[in-house]
Design an enzyme around this catalytic site. Structure first.
Site, PDB file in Angstrom:
ATOM      1  N   GLY A   8       0.248   3.189 -12.917  1.00 26.51           N
ATOM      2  CA  GLY A   8       1.011   4.271 -13.394  1.00 26.51           C
ATOM      3  C   GLY A   8       0.930   5.819 -12.565  1.00 26.51           C
ATOM      4  N   TYR A 132      -4.283  -9.496   1.210  1.00 32.22           N
ATOM      5  CA  TYR A 132      -3.942  -9.158   1.207  1.00 32.22           C
ATOM      6  C   TYR A 132      -2.402  -9.586   0.212  1.00 32.22           C
ATOM      7  CZ  TYR A 132      -0.093  -4.841  -0.335  1.00 32.22           C
ATOM      8  OH  TYR A 132       1.059  -4.493  -1.045  1.00 32.22           O
ATOM      9  N   PRO A 159       9.059  -4.032  -1.839  1.00 35.68           N
ATOM     10  CA  PRO A 159       9.745  -3.012  -1.139  1.00 35.68           C
ATOM     11  C   PRO A 159       8.928  -3.147   0.216  1.00 35.68           C
ATOM     12  CG  PRO A 159       8.350  -2.958  -3.306  1.00 35.68           C
ATOM     13  CD  PRO A 159       8.643  -3.952  -2.828  1.00 35.68           C
ATOM     14  N   HIS A 175      -1.239   5.252   4.030  1.00 36.73           N
ATOM     15  CA  HIS A 175      -0.466   4.452   4.942  1.00 36.73           C
ATOM     16  C   HIS A 175      -0.385   5.658   5.671  1.00 36.73           C
ATOM     17  CE1 HIS A 175      -0.183   1.948   1.618  1.00 36.73           C
ATOM     18  NE2 HIS A 175       0.746   1.122   2.219  1.00 36.73           N
ATOM     19  N   LYS A 183      -3.164  14.994   9.184  1.00 32.24           N
ATOM     20  CA  LYS A 183      -4.395  14.529  10.205  1.00 32.24           C
ATOM     21  C   LYS A 183      -3.710  15.733  11.071  1.00 32.24           C
ATOM     22  CE  LYS A 183      -4.785  10.019  12.909  1.00 32.24           C
ATOM     23  NZ  LYS A 183      -5.005   9.324  12.641  1.00 32.24           N
ATOM     24  N   ARG A 204       9.253   0.337  11.733  1.00 37.37           N
ATOM     25  CA  ARG A 204       9.079  -0.015  10.619  1.00 37.37           C
ATOM     26  C   ARG A 204      10.239   1.068   9.291  1.00 37.37           C
ATOM     27  NH1 ARG A 204       6.069  -2.688  11.838  1.00 37.37           N
ATOM     28  NH2 ARG A 204       3.077  -2.680  11.322  1.00 37.37           N
TER      29      ARG A 204
HETATM   30  P1  NAP Z   1      -1.405   3.669  -4.510  1.00 36.39           P
HETATM   31  O1  NAP Z   1      -1.040   4.480  -5.608  1.00 36.39           O
HETATM   32  O2  NAP Z   1      -2.757   3.112  -4.558  1.00 36.39           O
HETATM   33  O3  NAP Z   1      -1.256   2.781  -6.441  1.00 36.39           O
HETATM   34  C1  NAP Z   1      -2.450   2.061  -6.979  1.00 36.39           C
HETATM   35  C2  NAP Z   1      -1.848   2.474  -8.492  1.00 36.39           C
HETATM   36  O4  NAP Z   1      -2.824   1.429  -8.909  1.00 36.39           O
HETATM   37  C3  NAP Z   1      -2.984   3.330  -9.218  1.00 36.39           C
HETATM   38  O5  NAP Z   1      -2.339   3.820 -10.807  1.00 36.39           O
HETATM   39  C4  NAP Z   1      -3.712   3.183  -9.640  1.00 36.39           C
HETATM   40  O6  NAP Z   1      -4.746   3.427 -10.910  1.00 36.39           O
HETATM   41  C5  NAP Z   1      -3.893   1.353  -9.861  1.00 36.39           C
HETATM   42  N1  NAP Z   1      -5.249   0.407 -10.029  1.00 36.39           N
HETATM   43  C6  NAP Z   1      -5.915  -0.316  -8.744  1.00 36.39           C
HETATM   44  N2  NAP Z   1      -7.169  -0.707  -9.338  1.00 36.39           N
HETATM   45  C7  NAP Z   1      -7.150  -0.680 -10.832  1.00 36.39           C
HETATM   46  C8  NAP Z   1      -7.422  -1.608 -11.568  1.00 36.39           C
HETATM   47  N3  NAP Z   1      -8.490  -1.733 -10.974  1.00 36.39           N
HETATM   48  N4  NAP Z   1      -7.535  -1.547 -12.688  1.00 36.39           N
HETATM   49  C9  NAP Z   1      -6.028  -0.674 -13.301  1.00 36.39           C
HETATM   50  N5  NAP Z   1      -5.804   0.145 -12.182  1.00 36.39           N
HETATM   51  C10 NAP Z   1      -5.567   0.004 -10.952  1.00 36.39           C
HETATM   52  O7  NAP Z   1      -0.397   2.171  -4.919  1.00 36.39           O
HETATM   53  P2  NAP Z   1       1.527   2.354  -4.598  1.00 36.39           P
HETATM   54  O8  NAP Z   1       1.259   2.932  -3.046  1.00 36.39           O
HETATM   55  O9  NAP Z   1       1.511   2.954  -5.242  1.00 36.39           O
HETATM   56  O10 NAP Z   1       1.362   0.957  -4.655  1.00 36.39           O
HETATM   57  C11 NAP Z   1       2.177   0.820  -5.603  1.00 36.39           C
HETATM   58  C12 NAP Z   1       2.728  -0.477  -5.917  1.00 36.39           C
HETATM   59  O11 NAP Z   1       3.156  -1.169  -4.692  1.00 36.39           O
HETATM   60  C13 NAP Z   1       1.304  -2.135  -5.041  1.00 36.39           C
HETATM   61  O12 NAP Z   1       1.714  -2.965  -5.738  1.00 36.39           O
HETATM   62  C14 NAP Z   1       1.429  -1.920  -3.395  1.00 36.39           C
HETATM   63  O13 NAP Z   1       0.874  -2.962  -3.416  1.00 36.39           O
HETATM   64  C15 NAP Z   1       2.961  -2.221  -4.139  1.00 36.39           C
HETATM   65  N6  NAP Z   1       3.975  -1.236  -2.363  1.00 36.39           N
HETATM   66  C16 NAP Z   1       3.082  -0.263  -1.597  1.00 36.39           C
HETATM   67  C17 NAP Z   1       4.004   0.163  -0.890  1.00 36.39           C
HETATM   68  C18 NAP Z   1       3.183   1.639   0.110  1.00 36.39           C
HETATM   69  O14 NAP Z   1       4.006   1.238   1.100  1.00 36.39           O
HETATM   70  N7  NAP Z   1       2.519   1.842  -0.979  1.00 36.39           N
HETATM   71  C19 NAP Z   1       4.031  -0.550  -0.054  1.00 36.39           C
HETATM   72  C20 NAP Z   1       5.083  -2.027  -0.400  1.00 36.39           C
HETATM   73  C21 NAP Z   1       4.189  -2.068  -1.783  1.00 36.39           C
HETATM   74  P3  NAP Z   1      -5.898   4.741 -10.758  1.00 36.39           P
HETATM   75  O15 NAP Z   1      -5.344   5.854  -9.705  1.00 36.39           O
HETATM   76  O16 NAP Z   1      -5.807   5.377 -11.498  1.00 36.39           O
HETATM   77  O17 NAP Z   1      -6.711   4.720  -9.586  1.00 36.39           O
HETATM   78  O1  GFB Z   2       1.232   2.430   7.541  1.00 35.44           O
HETATM   79  P1  GFB Z   2       0.619   1.579   8.067  1.00 35.44           P
HETATM   80  O2  GFB Z   2      -0.922   1.423   8.220  1.00 35.44           O
HETATM   81  O3  GFB Z   2       1.122   0.314   7.285  1.00 35.44           O
HETATM   82  O4  GFB Z   2       0.874   1.296   9.393  1.00 35.44           O
HETATM   83  P2  GFB Z   2       1.292  -1.224   8.326  1.00 35.44           P
HETATM   84  C1  GFB Z   2       1.831   1.884  10.427  1.00 35.44           C
HETATM   85  C2  GFB Z   2       1.612   1.890  12.088  1.00 35.44           C
HETATM   86  O5  GFB Z   2       1.492   3.134  12.303  1.00 35.44           O
HETATM   87  C3  GFB Z   2       0.619   0.730  12.751  1.00 35.44           C
HETATM   88  C4  GFB Z   2       0.551   3.273  13.298  1.00 35.44           C
HETATM   89  O6  GFB Z   2       1.358   0.437  13.838  1.00 35.44           O
HETATM   90  C5  GFB Z   2      -0.312   2.189  13.564  1.00 35.44           C
HETATM   91  O7  GFB Z   2      -1.383   1.546  14.172  1.00 35.44           O
HETATM   92  N1  GFB Z   2      -0.187   4.313  12.997  1.00 35.44           N
HETATM   93  C6  GFB Z   2      -0.576   5.374  13.506  1.00 35.44           C
HETATM   94  C7  GFB Z   2      -1.180   4.661  11.200  1.00 35.44           C
HETATM   95  N2  GFB Z   2      -1.682   5.918  13.196  1.00 35.44           N
HETATM   96  C8  GFB Z   2      -1.831   5.897  12.439  1.00 35.44           C
HETATM   97  C9  GFB Z   2      -2.586   6.598  10.892  1.00 35.44           C
HETATM   98  O8  GFB Z   2      -3.525   7.454  11.427  1.00 35.44           O
HETATM   99  N3  GFB Z   2      -2.603   5.136  10.039  1.00 35.44           N
HETATM  100  C10 GFB Z   2      -2.259   4.522   9.997  1.00 35.44           C
HETATM  101  N4  GFB Z   2      -2.808   3.564   8.770  1.00 35.44           N
HETATM  102  N5  GFB Z   2      -1.674   3.934  10.549  1.00 35.44           N
HETATM  103  C11 GFB Z   2       1.191  -2.654   5.758  1.00 35.44           C
HETATM  104  C12 GFB Z   2       0.057  -3.480   5.394  1.00 35.44           C
HETATM  105  O9  GFB Z   2       0.779  -2.499   7.091  1.00 35.44           O
HETATM  106  O10 GFB Z   2       2.074  -2.099   5.184  1.00 35.44           O
HETATM  107  C13 GFB Z   2      -0.495  -3.081   3.996  1.00 35.44           C
HETATM  108  O11 GFB Z   2      -1.333  -3.337   5.972  1.00 35.44           O
HETATM  109  C14 GFB Z   2       0.770  -2.249   3.021  1.00 35.44           C
HETATM  110  O12 GFB Z   2      -0.992  -4.389   3.560  1.00 35.44           O
HETATM  111  C15 GFB Z   2       1.858  -1.693   4.498  1.00 35.44           C
HETATM  112  O13 GFB Z   2       1.375  -3.765   3.195  1.00 35.44           O
HETATM  113  C16 GFB Z   2       3.355  -1.188   3.662  1.00 35.44           C
HETATM  114  O14 GFB Z   2       2.973  -1.314   7.774  1.00 35.44           O
HETATM  115  O15 GFB Z   2       0.921  -1.400   9.514  1.00 35.44           O
END
Ligand code: NAP
Ligand code: GFB
Length: 310
Positions: A8, A132, A159, A175, A183, A204
């Protein structure tokens, strides 16, 4: 209804917090400070205290491409343990419905496009995030197992890449969108080149966190199927990393000093997702335009620079 939201305090969790006042339900948001989901009896204590009837399970060990490549054990073990503990307690405490969160990066890497929900287990994921991806695939397997053995209403949503306010702006673990926002902000401040990792060619689909939050609540309240569903913008909204970088540089008025550092990995080239199942069930859902979403994310980052995750 009492709805427990794990994760949350994260990006999606905070997106949910920003819209729940529109719903006449009681939401309980927990982060790791409230309960460490890696420890089963802590999770049992949480469920004993809250006795939720519905759960939105977002908590996970999450990160961008480079965190996934460098911390595979954490990605596998922490996500496997968190998911095992949470679903076990959801069953033991007779939770009526659980919505858990997967990701389109867990689909097979060598596949036909666009990807749809049926293709999830049709082959290995991309090597950059296999740890992952397999942990998340097992979350769907675990949910289906509870459905089949006990008739539990445990479902999963899938998602694409998410971005928005309250994101993690860590330069190494973030990400792409939050990483490039941070940056570019620093590059302008120090009059240095704005370094984008890789070629900029990968593609993406990005969904704004508040849009996803609305769709997750819809999945809990309105979506009555047991099968997983992709929550994504349409294929045509797929965008290159280069275009994202130029969009961010334009917002910072810092477009003349962008460098693509090809010594960094591009990761998966694309993971084009088919959102037609969602659009059939929710045809009039309006997605936030990415230009507006990125403007909001940059404004939030600058206003919260001192306190945001980075
Ligand atoms: P996030 O910003 O990194 O937040 C992760 C959350 O999980 C935080 O609230 C964190 O709590 C909690 N958490 C992590 N380890 C925990 C533990 N040991 N015990 C209790 N809570 C814990 O992640 P998000 O981007 O919101 O992701 C939410 C969901 O979407 C995840 O299931 C992720 O896999 C999925 N998802 C994310 C993306 C993306 O691009 N971000 C894309 C696709 C799917 P604290 O902050 O208090 O540590
Ligand atoms: O968002 P991202 O880290 O995750 O990277 P993925 C997306 C793309 O952005 C890659 C480029 O092609 C990277 O090379 N990129 C360019 C960068 N500059 C940067 C930078 O400064 N930081 C990052 N992080 N990327 C993730 C999965 O893949 O997608 C995770 O590894 C998760 O598990 C997430 O599911 C949603 O889209 O490549």
């Amino acid at each position: 209804m009492k709805i427990l939201v794990t994760g949350g305090s994260g990006l999606v969790g905070r997106g949910l917090q920003s819209i729940v006042n529109k719903y006449n339900h009681q939401f309980v948001f927990v982060g790791s400070k409230d309960c460490d989901l890696l420890i089963l009896n802590h999770v049992q204590q949480l469920f004993e205290k809250e006795k939720p009837k519905f759960v939105i399970h977002l908590a996970a060990c999450v990160g961008g491409l480079f965190k996934n490549m460098n911390y595979k054990v954490d990605m596998y073990e922490k996500n496997t343990l968190i998911n095992y503990n949470v679903l076990k307690c959801c069953h033991d405490y007779k939770v009526k419905k659980v919505v858990s969160c997967l990701s389109t990066c867990i689909f097979p890497d060598k596949t036909t496009y666009p990807i749809n929900e049926e293709m999830l287990h049709n082959g290995p994921p991309h090597s950059s995030n296999d740890a992952y991806a397999y942990a998340k695939r097992m979350l769907e397997v675990q949910s289906n197992a509870y459905q089949e053995q006990y008739g539990d209403n445990f479902i999963c949503v899938i998602p694409t890449n998410i971005y928005g306010e309250h994101d993690n702006y860590s330069l190494d673990d973030a990400h792409v969108i939050p990483a490039l926002i941070h940056k570019c902000f620093l590059a302008k401040q120090h009059k240095k080149p704005f370094i984008v990792c890789g070629t900029g060619n990968p593609l993406r689909q990005f969904i704004y966190s508040q849009d996803l939050a609305k769709l997750i609540i819809w999945s809990l309240l309105e979506y009555n199927e047991k099968k997983s569903i992709i929550l994504s913008v349409k294929e045509e909204d797929e965008i290159s990393i280069e275009d994202i970088a130029r969009m961010i540089a334009k917002e910072f008025d810092y477009e003349d000093n962008i460098i693509f550092d090809t010594s960094y990995s591009d990761g998966q080239f694309k993971k084009t997702a088919d959102n037609s199942k969602l659009m059939k069930l929710y045809p009039d859902f309006k997605f936030t335009d990415i230009n507006i979403g990125i403007k909001q994310s940059i404004r939030w980052f600058i206003h919260n620079y001192s306190s945001c995750r980075k």
